[in-house]
Design a protein around this motif. Structure first.
Motif, PDB file in Angstrom:
ATOM      1  N   PHE A  39      64.780  34.577 104.823  1.00 39.76           N
ATOM      2  CA  PHE A  39      65.104  35.808 105.528  1.00 39.76           C
ATOM      3  C   PHE A  39      63.832  36.577 105.832  1.00 39.76           C
ATOM      4  O   PHE A  39      62.863  36.507 105.088  1.00 39.76           O
ATOM      5  CB  PHE A  39      66.047  36.685 104.694  1.00 39.76           C
ATOM      6  CG  PHE A  39      67.367  36.042 104.438  1.00 39.76           C
ATOM      7  CD1 PHE A  39      68.414  36.195 105.337  1.00 39.76           C
ATOM      8  CD2 PHE A  39      67.564  35.252 103.323  1.00 39.76           C
ATOM      9  CE1 PHE A  39      69.634  35.584 105.120  1.00 39.76           C
ATOM     10  CE2 PHE A  39      68.781  34.636 103.097  1.00 39.76           C
ATOM     11  CZ  PHE A  39      69.815  34.800 103.992  1.00 39.76           C
ATOM     12  N   THR A  40      63.866  37.316 106.920  1.00 45.38           N
ATOM     13  CA  THR A  40      62.776  38.231 107.246  1.00 45.38           C
ATOM     14  C   THR A  40      63.341  39.635 107.243  1.00 45.38           C
ATOM     15  O   THR A  40      64.323  39.925 107.916  1.00 45.38           O
ATOM     16  CB  THR A  40      62.160  37.908 108.619  1.00 45.38           C
ATOM     17  OG1 THR A  40      61.628  36.570 108.577  1.00 45.38           O
ATOM     18  CG2 THR A  40      61.041  38.873 108.947  1.00 45.38           C
ATOM     19  N   LEU A  41      62.728  40.476 106.415  1.00 45.12           N
ATOM     20  CA  LEU A  41      63.144  41.868 106.281  1.00 45.12           C
ATOM     21  C   LEU A  41      62.052  42.729 106.897  1.00 45.12           C
ATOM     22  O   LEU A  41      60.888  42.606 106.527  1.00 45.12           O
ATOM     23  CB  LEU A  41      63.331  42.200 104.799  1.00 45.12           C
ATOM     24  CG  LEU A  41      64.100  43.459 104.454  1.00 45.12           C
ATOM     25  CD1 LEU A  41      64.762  43.308 103.104  1.00 45.12           C
ATOM     26  CD2 LEU A  41      63.231  44.676 104.487  1.00 45.12           C
ATOM     27  N   TYR A  42      62.440  43.529 107.870  1.00 39.94           N
ATOM     28  CA  TYR A  42      61.500  44.417 108.546  1.00 39.94           C
ATOM     29  C   TYR A  42      61.678  45.836 108.035  1.00 39.94           C
ATOM     30  O   TYR A  42      62.791  46.352 108.000  1.00 39.94           O
ATOM     31  CB  TYR A  42      61.739  44.398 110.057  1.00 39.94           C
ATOM     32  CG  TYR A  42      61.516  43.042 110.678  1.00 39.94           C
ATOM     33  CD1 TYR A  42      60.231  42.603 110.977  1.00 39.94           C
ATOM     34  CD2 TYR A  42      62.585  42.212 110.964  1.00 39.94           C
ATOM     35  CE1 TYR A  42      60.020  41.365 111.548  1.00 39.94           C
ATOM     36  CE2 TYR A  42      62.382  40.958 111.532  1.00 39.94           C
ATOM     37  CZ  TYR A  42      61.093  40.538 111.820  1.00 39.94           C
ATOM     38  OH  TYR A  42      60.888  39.316 112.380  1.00 39.94           O
ATOM     39  N   LEU A  43      60.569  46.449 107.650  1.00 38.21           N
ATOM     40  CA  LEU A  43      60.555  47.856 107.250  1.00 38.21           C
ATOM     41  C   LEU A  43      59.691  48.612 108.246  1.00 38.21           C
ATOM     42  O   LEU A  43      58.657  48.108 108.694  1.00 38.21           O
ATOM     43  CB  LEU A  43      59.991  48.020 105.839  1.00 38.21           C
ATOM     44  CG  LEU A  43      60.789  47.340 104.729  1.00 38.21           C
ATOM     45  CD1 LEU A  43      60.028  47.436 103.407  1.00 38.21           C
ATOM     46  CD2 LEU A  43      62.171  47.950 104.600  1.00 38.21           C
ATOM     47  N   ASN A  44      60.110  49.816 108.569  1.00 39.52           N
ATOM     48  CA  ASN A  44      59.406  50.621 109.562  1.00 39.52           C
ATOM     49  C   ASN A  44      58.161  51.247 108.933  1.00 39.52           C
ATOM     50  O   ASN A  44      58.256  52.041 107.998  1.00 39.52           O
ATOM     51  CB  ASN A  44      60.335  51.700 110.114  1.00 39.52           C
ATOM     52  CG  ASN A  44      59.781  52.378 111.327  1.00 39.52           C
ATOM     53  OD1 ASN A  44      58.573  52.406 111.556  1.00 39.52           O
ATOM     54  ND2 ASN A  44      60.667  52.939 112.128  1.00 39.52           N
ATOM     55  N   SER A  45      56.990  50.894 109.464  1.00 40.93           N
ATOM     56  CA  SER A  45      55.736  51.415 108.916  1.00 40.93           C
ATOM     57  C   SER A  45      55.577  52.920 109.130  1.00 40.93           C
ATOM     58  O   SER A  45      54.725  53.542 108.509  1.00 40.93           O
ATOM     59  CB  SER A  45      54.546  50.673 109.532  1.00 40.93           C
ATOM     60  OG  SER A  45      54.495  50.864 110.927  1.00 40.93           O
ATOM     61  N   TYR A  56      64.856  48.831 102.132  1.00 40.36           N
ATOM     62  CA  TYR A  56      64.814  47.516 101.489  1.00 40.36           C
ATOM     63  C   TYR A  56      66.098  47.272 100.697  1.00 40.36           C
ATOM     64  O   TYR A  56      66.746  46.228 100.835  1.00 40.36           O
ATOM     65  CB  TYR A  56      63.589  47.434 100.574  1.00 40.36           C
ATOM     66  CG  TYR A  56      63.609  46.226  99.681  1.00 40.36           C
ATOM     67  CD1 TYR A  56      63.186  44.995 100.144  1.00 40.36           C
ATOM     68  CD2 TYR A  56      64.077  46.313  98.374  1.00 40.36           C
ATOM     69  CE1 TYR A  56      63.223  43.878  99.329  1.00 40.36           C
ATOM     70  CE2 TYR A  56      64.112  45.213  97.553  1.00 40.36           C
ATOM     71  CZ  TYR A  56      63.682  43.998  98.033  1.00 40.36           C
ATOM     72  OH  TYR A  56      63.734  42.897  97.222  1.00 40.36           O
ATOM     73  N   LEU A  57      66.472  48.234  99.875  1.00 38.60           N
ATOM     74  CA  LEU A  57      67.685  48.079  99.057  1.00 38.60           C
ATOM     75  C   LEU A  57      68.929  47.947  99.941  1.00 38.60           C
ATOM     76  O   LEU A  57      69.842  47.174  99.620  1.00 38.60           O
ATOM     77  CB  LEU A  57      67.821  49.245  98.088  1.00 38.60           C
ATOM     78  CG  LEU A  57      66.740  49.315  97.001  1.00 38.60           C
ATOM     79  CD1 LEU A  57      66.876  50.605  96.202  1.00 38.60           C
ATOM     80  CD2 LEU A  57      66.794  48.099  96.095  1.00 38.60           C
ATOM     81  N   HIS A  58      68.955  48.658 101.041  1.00 38.12           N
ATOM     82  CA  HIS A  58      70.069  48.574 101.984  1.00 38.12           C
ATOM     83  C   HIS A  58      70.180  47.161 102.545  1.00 38.12           C
ATOM     84  O   HIS A  58      71.261  46.571 102.576  1.00 38.12           O
ATOM     85  CB  HIS A  58      69.875  49.595 103.104  1.00 38.12           C
ATOM     86  CG  HIS A  58      70.898  49.512 104.182  1.00 38.12           C
ATOM     87  ND1 HIS A  58      72.092  50.198 104.122  1.00 38.12           N
ATOM     88  CD2 HIS A  58      70.920  48.811 105.341  1.00 38.12           C
ATOM     89  CE1 HIS A  58      72.800  49.917 105.205  1.00 38.12           C
ATOM     90  NE2 HIS A  58      72.108  49.080 105.965  1.00 38.12           N
ATOM     91  N   GLU A  59      69.052  46.593 102.963  1.00 36.07           N
ATOM     92  CA  GLU A  59      69.069  45.245 103.539  1.00 36.07           C
ATOM     93  C   GLU A  59      69.408  44.190 102.492  1.00 36.07           C
ATOM     94  O   GLU A  59      70.093  43.211 102.781  1.00 36.07           O
ATOM     95  CB  GLU A  59      67.740  44.937 104.222  1.00 36.07           C
ATOM     96  CG  GLU A  59      67.385  45.882 105.353  1.00 36.07           C
ATOM     97  CD  GLU A  59      68.440  46.013 106.444  1.00 36.07           C
ATOM     98  OE1 GLU A  59      69.252  45.083 106.640  1.00 36.07           O
ATOM     99  OE2 GLU A  59      68.455  47.055 107.130  1.00 36.07           O
ATOM    100  N   VAL A  60      68.964  44.390 101.258  1.00 36.60           N
ATOM    101  CA  VAL A  60      69.304  43.456 100.177  1.00 36.60           C
ATOM    102  C   VAL A  60      70.816  43.445  99.940  1.00 36.60           C
ATOM    103  O   VAL A  60      71.400  42.393  99.669  1.00 36.60           O
ATOM    104  CB  VAL A  60      68.519  43.791  98.889  1.00 36.60           C
ATOM    105  CG1 VAL A  60      69.098  43.078  97.678  1.00 36.60           C
ATOM    106  CG2 VAL A  60      67.045  43.444  99.082  1.00 36.60           C
ATOM    107  N   LYS A  61      71.457  44.606 100.085  1.00 36.06           N
ATOM    108  CA  LYS A  61      72.929  44.637  99.966  1.00 36.06           C
ATOM    109  C   LYS A  61      73.570  43.752 101.025  1.00 36.06           C
ATOM    110  O   LYS A  61      74.558  43.068 100.747  1.00 36.06           O
ATOM    111  CB  LYS A  61      73.451  46.070 100.094  1.00 36.06           C
ATOM    112  CG  LYS A  61      73.211  46.926  98.883  1.00 36.06           C
ATOM    113  CD  LYS A  61      73.794  48.317  99.100  1.00 36.06           C
ATOM    114  CE  LYS A  61      73.453  49.243  97.967  1.00 36.06           C
ATOM    115  NZ  LYS A  61      74.010  50.594  98.193  1.00 36.06           N
TER     116      LYS A  61
END
Length: 84
Positions: A39-45, A56-61
């Motif tokens: 998986f690729t998880l993108y976080l807004n810089s 991050y925790l939201h996407e892990v859910k």
């Protein structure tokens, strides 16, 4: 797009690549499945460290709920993830 940095982690048997991208402020985070099953998880810089942790925790859910493989309404899925 702006600068991109990457981290790599394994989360409960998921291989997750994490990228920090310069995205619109309306997008905090996003996750996609790659062809190899990782998986690729993108976080807004543009977001704060604290907001990126929440993203991050939201996407892990989503990963834990197998939401990427469920064919249901996106708004319903987002609502369900926010409630947990």
């Amino acid at each position: 797009m702006g600068e991109k940095t990457e981290d790599f982690i394994t989360y409960n048997y998921y291989d997750v690549h994490i990228y920090y991208l310069d995205m619109p402020c309306s997008v905090a985070s996003n996750v996609v499945e790659n062809p190899d099953g990782s998986f690729t998880l993108y976080l807004n810089s543009r977001m704060t460290h604290e907001r990126n942790i929440k993203g991050y925790l939201h996407e892990v859910k989503h990963l834990k709920n197998d939401d990427l493989n469920n064919c249901c309404n996106v708004q319903k899925t987002e609502s369900t993830v926010r409630e947990t």
